[in-house]
Design a protein around this motif. Structure first.
Motif, PDB file in Angstrom:
ATOM      1  N   ASP A 229      -5.181   1.813  12.014  1.00 19.74           N
ATOM      2  CA  ASP A 229      -4.858   3.206  11.693  1.00 19.74           C
ATOM      3  C   ASP A 229      -4.889   4.098  12.927  1.00 19.74           C
ATOM      4  N   PHE A 230      -5.761   3.776  13.883  1.00 20.67           N
ATOM      5  CA  PHE A 230      -5.938   4.636  15.049  1.00 20.67           C
ATOM      6  C   PHE A 230      -4.631   4.805  15.830  1.00 20.67           C
ATOM      7  N   VAL A 231      -3.812   3.753  15.838  1.00 19.82           N
ATOM      8  CA  VAL A 231      -2.518   3.824  16.535  1.00 19.82           C
ATOM      9  C   VAL A 231      -1.611   4.830  15.830  1.00 19.82           C
TER      10      VAL A 231
ATOM     11  N   ILE B 269      -2.554   7.267  13.853  1.00 22.94           N
ATOM     12  CA  ILE B 269      -3.141   8.606  13.971  1.00 22.94           C
ATOM     13  C   ILE B 269      -2.707   9.259  15.279  1.00 22.94           C
ATOM     14  N   ASP B 270      -2.650   8.475  16.336  1.00 22.68           N
ATOM     15  CA  ASP B 270      -2.201   9.008  17.629  1.00 22.68           C
ATOM     16  C   ASP B 270      -0.714   9.349  17.576  1.00 22.68           C
ATOM     17  N   LEU B 271       0.089   8.455  17.004  1.00 23.91           N
ATOM     18  CA  LEU B 271       1.537   8.666  16.963  1.00 23.91           C
ATOM     19  C   LEU B 271       1.935   9.820  16.054  1.00 23.91           C
ATOM     20  N   GLN B 272       1.286   9.925  14.884  1.00 24.80           N
ATOM     21  CA  GLN B 272       1.709  10.911  13.897  1.00 24.80           C
ATOM     22  C   GLN B 272       1.046  12.269  14.063  1.00 24.80           C
ATOM     23  N   PHE B 273      -0.186  12.291  14.577  1.00 28.00           N
ATOM     24  CA  PHE B 273      -0.921  13.555  14.617  1.00 28.00           C
ATOM     25  C   PHE B 273      -1.388  13.961  16.013  1.00 28.00           C
ATOM     26  N   GLY B 274      -1.267  13.073  16.989  1.00 24.98           N
ATOM     27  CA  GLY B 274      -1.665  13.436  18.341  1.00 24.98           C
ATOM     28  C   GLY B 274      -3.163  13.439  18.564  1.00 24.98           C
ATOM     29  N   TYR B 275      -3.898  12.629  17.813  1.00 23.32           N
ATOM     30  CA  TYR B 275      -5.339  12.460  18.020  1.00 23.32           C
ATOM     31  C   TYR B 275      -5.593  11.034  18.501  1.00 23.32           C
ATOM     32  N   LYS B 276      -6.309  10.892  19.614  1.00 20.00           N
ATOM     33  CA  LYS B 276      -6.620   9.571  20.143  1.00 20.00           C
ATOM     34  C   LYS B 276      -8.073   9.221  19.815  1.00 20.00           C
ATOM     35  N   VAL B 277      -8.254   8.088  19.145  1.00 17.11           N
ATOM     36  CA  VAL B 277      -9.589   7.609  18.782  1.00 17.11           C
ATOM     37  C   VAL B 277     -10.063   6.617  19.838  1.00 17.11           C
TER      38      VAL B 277
ATOM     39  N   MET C 158       0.845  -1.203   0.000  1.00 14.87           N
ATOM     40  CA  MET C 158       0.000   0.000   0.000  1.00 14.87           C
ATOM     41  C   MET C 158       0.878   1.250   0.000  1.00 14.87           C
ATOM     42  N   LYS C 159       0.534   2.222  -0.842  1.00 18.86           N
ATOM     43  CA  LYS C 159       1.332   3.433  -0.942  1.00 18.86           C
ATOM     44  C   LYS C 159       1.214   4.260   0.331  1.00 18.86           C
ATOM     45  N   PRO C 160       2.330   4.886   0.778  1.00 16.21           N
ATOM     46  CA  PRO C 160       2.267   5.713   1.995  1.00 16.21           C
ATOM     47  C   PRO C 160       1.209   6.801   1.919  1.00 16.21           C
ATOM     48  N   ILE C 161       1.055   7.415   0.735  1.00 18.65           N
ATOM     49  CA  ILE C 161       0.080   8.502   0.631  1.00 18.65           C
ATOM     50  C   ILE C 161      -1.343   7.987   0.826  1.00 18.65           C
ATOM     51  N   GLU C 162      -1.579   6.716   0.426  1.00 20.12           N
ATOM     52  CA  GLU C 162      -2.911   6.135   0.592  1.00 20.12           C
ATOM     53  C   GLU C 162      -3.271   6.038   2.068  1.00 20.12           C
ATOM     54  N   SER C 163      -2.324   5.576   2.869  1.00 16.84           N
ATOM     55  CA  SER C 163      -2.564   5.488   4.314  1.00 16.84           C
ATOM     56  C   SER C 163      -2.744   6.866   4.914  1.00 16.84           C
ATOM     57  N   LEU C 164      -1.918   7.814   4.475  1.00 15.37           N
ATOM     58  CA  LEU C 164      -1.966   9.159   5.020  1.00 15.37           C
ATOM     59  C   LEU C 164      -3.310   9.826   4.749  1.00 15.37           C
ATOM     60  N   ILE C 165      -3.819   9.664   3.545  1.00 17.37           N
ATOM     61  CA  ILE C 165      -5.113  10.265   3.205  1.00 17.37           C
ATOM     62  C   ILE C 165      -6.230   9.599   4.003  1.00 17.37           C
ATOM     63  N   ARG C 166      -6.116   8.289   4.218  1.00 19.67           N
ATOM     64  CA  ARG C 166      -7.111   7.592   5.046  1.00 19.67           C
ATOM     65  C   ARG C 166      -7.099   8.126   6.479  1.00 19.67           C
ATOM     66  N   TYR C 167      -5.900   8.409   7.012  1.00 21.15           N
ATOM     67  CA  TYR C 167      -5.814   9.007   8.348  1.00 21.15           C
ATOM     68  C   TYR C 167      -6.540  10.352   8.372  1.00 21.15           C
ATOM     69  N   MET C 168      -6.276  11.155   7.340  1.00 20.13           N
ATOM     70  CA  MET C 168      -6.887  12.488   7.275  1.00 20.13           C
ATOM     71  C   MET C 168      -8.403  12.406   7.241  1.00 20.13           C
ATOM     72  N   LEU C 169      -8.928  11.476   6.433  1.00 20.79           N
ATOM     73  CA  LEU C 169     -10.376  11.322   6.316  1.00 20.79           C
ATOM     74  C   LEU C 169     -10.993  10.901   7.644  1.00 20.79           C
ATOM     75  N   THR C 170     -10.305  10.009   8.342  1.00 19.90           N
ATOM     76  CA  THR C 170     -10.797   9.541   9.638  1.00 19.90           C
ATOM     77  C   THR C 170     -10.844  10.683  10.644  1.00 19.90           C
ATOM     78  N   ILE C 171      -9.765  11.457  10.705  1.00 18.47           N
ATOM     79  CA  ILE C 171      -9.722  12.591  11.632  1.00 18.47           C
ATOM     80  C   ILE C 171     -10.797  13.607  11.288  1.00 18.47           C
ATOM     81  N   ASP C 172     -10.917  13.914  10.004  1.00 19.94           N
ATOM     82  CA  ASP C 172     -11.904  14.901   9.567  1.00 19.94           C
ATOM     83  C   ASP C 172     -13.317  14.484   9.956  1.00 19.94           C
ATOM     84  N   ARG C 173     -13.660  13.205   9.740  1.00 20.50           N
ATOM     85  CA  ARG C 173     -15.025  12.752  10.033  1.00 20.50           C
ATOM     86  C   ARG C 173     -15.302  12.749  11.535  1.00 20.50           C
ATOM     87  N   LEU C 174     -14.347  12.297  12.338  1.00 21.16           N
ATOM     88  CA  LEU C 174     -14.565  12.196  13.779  1.00 21.16           C
ATOM     89  C   LEU C 174     -14.502  13.550  14.475  1.00 21.16           C
ATOM     90  N   ASP C 175     -13.736  14.470  13.899  1.00 22.78           N
ATOM     91  CA  ASP C 175     -13.525  15.765  14.545  1.00 22.78           C
ATOM     92  C   ASP C 175     -14.468  16.838  14.018  1.00 22.78           C
TER      93      ASP C 175
END
Length: 300
Positions: free
Chosen positions: A53-55, A57-65, A1-18
């Protein structure tokens, strides 16, 4: 899986939950992320992948799901970085589109500008999150490219005019360092106590760009342009204090209130075709001097 694919998925998750602060049902979150990923030409994922991904997201962006088994919520953890999430992500929606659709590049013309020093972003973010002292060589452009060794306490990253800057405590003073001038970066094991009293938004509220000298006065500024330049300045204001005092076929006039730094003067010169400085007189003289020196250098 491409790194950017994971990164965009993290962004979408944060955006929806926040987005609105309410809990999001498990299936609703999974459906949203997969739907948005498909729109961008990426693979869908299972709930198990999303939970892994939640792990990150916490490590890279400081958001805990968090989950109660039926729905998910999000909160800022101790590792949250206080600079703006969307500013740090650098237009990943466009990047993901270009990455997923080769044909799109025929009619979406991105600049593809990668700021010098951007490879330092990840280790600097890690150092900021973990409050670790860093050491590096720094090139002083104003001192004939002299190189000095610095050991500082990193606090923030800030973007300005397509360049990234590190805001760090050098002794007791908060200073800015251009990432393009940082060489031989070392993240040291030693930790420091983060200065939580720094209000980074207030720090740059009264200036333009990265340079903010509290010793400089905050001044009332009045500028006049023609109607054409006015249209551009209405769509992208010079500063958050911009106030329109005249807007007609003959003139577009604005007032601002900020410190007159070199960055601000350079920005005025970038749209100087119809510029008239009304006040203060010191700024008018400064702009006039630049014009006169340029005229001398470019005279035939």
């Amino acid at each position: 899986m491409k790194p950017i694919e994971s990164l965009i998925r993290y962004m979408l998750t944060i955006d929806r939950l926040d987005r609105n602060g309410r809990p999001v049902p498990t299936q609703e979150l999974l459906n949203y992320v997969n739907s948005e990923m498909e729109k961008r030409g990426f693979h869908t994922v299972t709930l198990r992948t999303l939970q892994r991904d939640f792990v990150d997201i916490d490590l890279q962006f400081g958001y805990k799901v968090r989950s109660n088994g039926r729905e998910y919520t999000i909160e800022r953890s101790s590792g949250y970085l206080p600079h703006r999430f969307d500013e740090l992500m650098l237009d990943f929606d466009l990047l993901s589109a270009l990455n997923s659709d080769a044909h799109l590049q025929r009619y979406v013309l991105a600049e593809h500008h990668r700021p010098v020093g951007s490879q330092l972003m990840f280790p600097l973010i890690q150092a900021i999150r973990e409050s670790r002292v860093i050491e590096f060589d720094y090139v002083l452009y104003r001192s004939d490219c002299e190189v000095v060794r610095k050991q500082v306490a990193p606090h923030f990253l800030k973007e300005s005019n397509q360049r990234w800057y590190l805001l760090a405590k050098d002794g007791d003073t908060l200073k800015s360092f251009g990432l393009d001038r940082i060489k031989d970066l070392q993240v040291l094991p030693r930790q420091f106590v983060r200065d939580e009293s720094i209000d980074v938004d207030a720090l740059f509220r009264d200036c333009y760009g990265i340079w903010n000298d509290p010793k400089m006065p905050i001044e009332d500024i009045e500028l006049s342009y023609d109607a054409l330049d006015g249209r551009f300045l209405k769509s992208v204001p010079l500063h958050h204090t911009q106030h329109i005092v005249a807007d007609n076929v003959d003139e577009f006039r604005i007032t601002l209130r900020l410190r007159i730094t070199n960055d601000f003067v350079m920005e005025l010169l970038s749209r100087s075709r119809s510029l008239t400085v009304i006040r203060p007189q010191s700024l008018r003289e400064r702009i006039r001097k630049v014009y006169e020196e340029a005229l001398k250098r470019n005279s035939i």
